[in-house]
Design an enzyme around this catalytic site. Structure first.
Site, PDB file in Angstrom:
ATOM      1  CD  GLN A   1      -3.037  -1.171   0.384  1.00  0.00           C
ATOM      2  OE1 GLN A   1      -3.232  -0.202  -0.348  1.00  0.00           O
ATOM      3  NE2 GLN A   1      -3.836  -2.223   0.386  1.00  0.00           N
TER       4      GLN A   1
ATOM      5  CG  ASP B   1      -6.152 -17.459 -10.901  1.00  0.00           C
ATOM      6  OD1 ASP B   1      -6.584 -16.366 -10.472  1.00  0.00           O
ATOM      7  OD2 ASP B   1      -6.228 -17.804 -12.100  1.00  0.00           O
TER       8      ASP B   1
ATOM      9  CB  CYS C   1      -7.664   0.051  -5.662  1.00  0.00           C
ATOM     10  SG  CYS C   1      -7.524  -1.467  -6.593  1.00  0.00           S
TER      11      CYS C   1
ATOM     12  CG  ASN D   1      -1.331  -3.898   4.591  1.00  0.00           C
ATOM     13  OD1 ASN D   1      -0.528  -3.358   5.344  1.00  0.00           O
ATOM     14  ND2 ASN D   1      -2.391  -3.267   4.127  1.00  0.00           N
TER      15      ASN D   1
HETATM   16  C1  SAM Z   1      -4.735  -4.379  -3.905  1.00  0.00           C
HETATM   17  S1  SAM Z   1      -3.536  -5.624  -3.628  1.00  0.00           S
HETATM   18  C2  SAM Z   1      -3.820  -5.919  -1.917  1.00  0.00           C
HETATM   19  C3  SAM Z   1      -2.725  -6.664  -1.187  1.00  0.00           C
HETATM   20  C4  SAM Z   1      -2.843  -6.645   0.344  1.00  0.00           C
HETATM   21  N1  SAM Z   1      -4.177  -6.900   0.809  1.00  0.00           N
HETATM   22  C5  SAM Z   1      -2.330  -5.344   0.914  1.00  0.00           C
HETATM   23  O1  SAM Z   1      -3.106  -4.610   1.549  1.00  0.00           O
HETATM   24  O2  SAM Z   1      -1.124  -5.078   0.773  1.00  0.00           O
HETATM   25  C6  SAM Z   1      -4.224  -6.955  -4.468  1.00  0.00           C
HETATM   26  C7  SAM Z   1      -3.467  -8.259  -4.358  1.00  0.00           C
HETATM   27  O3  SAM Z   1      -4.178  -9.248  -5.095  1.00  0.00           O
HETATM   28  C8  SAM Z   1      -3.267 -10.086  -5.770  1.00  0.00           C
HETATM   29  N2  SAM Z   1      -4.000 -10.667  -6.900  1.00  0.00           N
HETATM   30  C9  SAM Z   1      -4.397 -10.041  -8.036  1.00  0.00           C
HETATM   31  N3  SAM Z   1      -5.060 -10.892  -8.838  1.00  0.00           N
HETATM   32  C10 SAM Z   1      -5.107 -12.088  -8.184  1.00  0.00           C
HETATM   33  C11 SAM Z   1      -5.666 -13.373  -8.495  1.00  0.00           C
HETATM   34  N4  SAM Z   1      -6.316 -13.590  -9.641  1.00  0.00           N
HETATM   35  N5  SAM Z   1      -5.515 -14.357  -7.592  1.00  0.00           N
HETATM   36  C12 SAM Z   1      -4.870 -14.145  -6.428  1.00  0.00           C
HETATM   37  N6  SAM Z   1      -4.323 -12.963  -6.076  1.00  0.00           N
HETATM   38  C13 SAM Z   1      -4.425 -11.949  -6.949  1.00  0.00           C
HETATM   39  C14 SAM Z   1      -2.126  -9.171  -6.137  1.00  0.00           C
HETATM   40  O4  SAM Z   1      -0.929  -9.901  -6.335  1.00  0.00           O
HETATM   41  C15 SAM Z   1      -2.058  -8.232  -4.917  1.00  0.00           C
HETATM   42  O5  SAM Z   1      -1.162  -8.726  -3.950  1.00  0.00           O
END
Ligand code: SAM
Length: 458
Positions: free
Chosen positions: A285, A362, A408, A319
């Site tokens: 973040q 995934d 987001c 996080n």
């Molecule tokens: C907005 S970030 C939030 C991460 C964490 N909650 C934080 O606050 O730091 C979204 C997360 O979703 C993961 N992500 C995106 N697409 C995904 C998918 N299809 N399957 C699993 N994880 C995924 C990304 O790698 C990223 O770490």
């Protein structure tokens, strides 16, 4: 009888090239919304209540886009942009309004979008509306990717220009955390003198608990002499310096850190919360102060109980997980990037957080046949811009009593909120998260509970 193809006529209203409009709101992308002869006109650079002479640029059946030719009346919250690069830099879009006004208009845009696209009642959302979370309006970014290019023998370092792929050379960036901003001129001075400059793809700047970190993405071999020069520079500049080559990360100022860390605030009893671990390249973040407040608000809204199990989907490096685990019986975090899952697991072991388990999956696939994909008490969703569409079909099986959605992208939130409502949930809390002041980004948090339960709470 012969059939002739006749294209459907798109009744495009012809508008004069230059019109006068008054803006009534900002949309969720920071453009002013006005109307003219029944058509919606989107105008970047104008604020609600302002009127302007506008040149129409794109005109479709129901809406058009326009460019301000001359502002005729300014809003009292209009201010002179603080950054000298604002006119050309593509990084910020809204510096011409006070931060307070930006938040008010973003919140209004969020409510409008959720009611129009997300099927939510504006009056119900207003009842559950929280104060926006906000932090310092300047120097809030703890990481940034700076483009690098050599043009006519001169190194340019900066962001893309507005509406273009060209790089804008910047000497400072007032939204970058101070220690990173201070590195910009030093970096330019050093790299600009080196033959290596033309082989740098970009520079990642990160402010970790351990201090500022610079990662140079280099596209060619770096000689021993160049390494020595860069190492001396980094020691003098007070930062860690890493090379990111095709082979991976290599540090010039010691061993490659197995992980860096960042703080996530304090517990209710004033103890520092366990810090998550990360490496440059991992999602983190951006806004430290706002992130800490998001974690506090997540705890306040989710109310995790010691006998409850929680699921943190799209958990990144943990996080939210580390803060929520200590308040729950068991916490499962799921993330798609395997290296981040490994780091989160290793960190949980290091912290002796034995009730916290991380899995790699995934989350756009089918519900995995895993022990973790079962009934939970609460669910946290923090998806990337595309939203949590892949996870929503699993919700009936997971049957969470509370769902906290951290968004987001308000369009995705609107789409997903509509599905959650169809599944029998209702949104009982909503709040703007001012993660990126002066930009058009609009982040938010929403809490959903099963409808009947929500009615009882109300
Ligand atoms: C907005 S970030 C939030 C991460 C964490 N909650 C934080 O606050 O730091 C979204 C997360 O979703 C993961 N992500 C995106 N697409 C995904 C998918 N299809 N399957 C699993 N994880 C995924 C990304 O790698 C990223 O770490």
């Amino acid at each position: 009888m012969a059939q002739f193809y006749s294209p459907k006529s798109k009744k495009t209203k012809t508008l004069p090239q230059i019109i006068e409009v008054e803006a009534s709101a900002l949309d969720h992308q920071g453009n002013a919304v006005a109307s003219h002869e029944g058509k919606v006109i989107f105008v970047p650079g104008l604020l609600p209540g302002e009127s302007a002479r506008v040149q129409l640029e794109k005109s479709k059946h129901r809406f058009a886009e326009g460019k301000v030719v001359k502002r005729l009346r300014d809003h009292p919250q209009r201010v002179k942009p603080h950054c000298s690069h604002f006119d050309r830099c593509g990084g910020c879009q809204l510096q011409y309004a006070t931060a307070q006004a930006q938040r008010e208009w973003k919140q209004a845009a969020l409510l409008t979008l959720l009611s129009h696209r997300g099927g939510q009642s504006e009056s119900e959302m207003t009842k559950g509306l929280a104060e926006p979370l906000s932090g310092p309006q300047w120097h809030y970014r703890r990481r940034a990717r700076i483009g690098a290019r050599v043009v006519r023998g001169q190194l340019l370092l900066g962001f893309r220009q507005r509406g273009s792929n060209r790089l804008l050379d910047i000497d400072q960036c007032p939204v970058l955390a101070e220690p990173l901003n201070a590195l910009l001129p030093k970096l330019r001075q050093q790299l600009g003198t080196m033959a290596l400059a033309g082989d740098i793809g970009h520079v990642d700047l990160v402010l970790a608990h351990e201090g500022p970190v610079v990662v140079l993405r280099v596209l060619a071999p770096v000689s021993k002499t160049q390494r020595r020069v860069l190492k001396e520079w980094a020691e003098k500049a007070g930062c860690q310096l890493l090379l990111h080559t095709d082979e991976g990360l290599e540090t010039l100022t010691g061993a490659v850190p197995s992980a860096l860390h960042y703080e996530i605030g304090q517990t209710a009893s004033g103890e520092p919360r366990p810090m998550p671990a990360f490496l440059p390249g991992d999602f983190v973040q951006i806004n430290d102060s706002v992130n800490r407040q998001m974690i506090d608000q997540a705890i306040e809204w989710l109310q995790p109980q010691p006998e409850e199990t929680g699921l943190d989907l799209f958990c990144g490096g943990g996080n939210f997980s580390f803060a929520l685990a200590s308040l729950s019986k068991h916490l499962v975090g799921v993330e798609g990037v395997a290296s981040m899952v490994e780091r989160a697991s290793a960190r949980a072991t290091e912290l002796a957080l034995t009730n916290c388990t991380f899995y790699c999956a995934d989350l756009n696939g089918d519900l995995p046949d895993e022990a973790w994909a079962q009934r939970v008490d609460w669910l946290l969703l923090d998806p990337a811009r595309a939203g949590a569409f892949g996870v929503l079909p699993w919700i009936p099986k997971l049957a969470p009593k509370r769902i906290l959605y951290i968004s987001c992208d308000p369009m995705s939130l609107a789409k997903d909120a509509r599905v959650l409502t169809e599944q029998g949930y209702e949104m009982i809390r909503l709040g703007l998260v001012d993660m990126f002041p002066h930009t058009h980004h609009l982040e938010s948090m929403a809490l959903f509970v099963p409808r009947s339960r929500g009615k009882r709470r109300a």
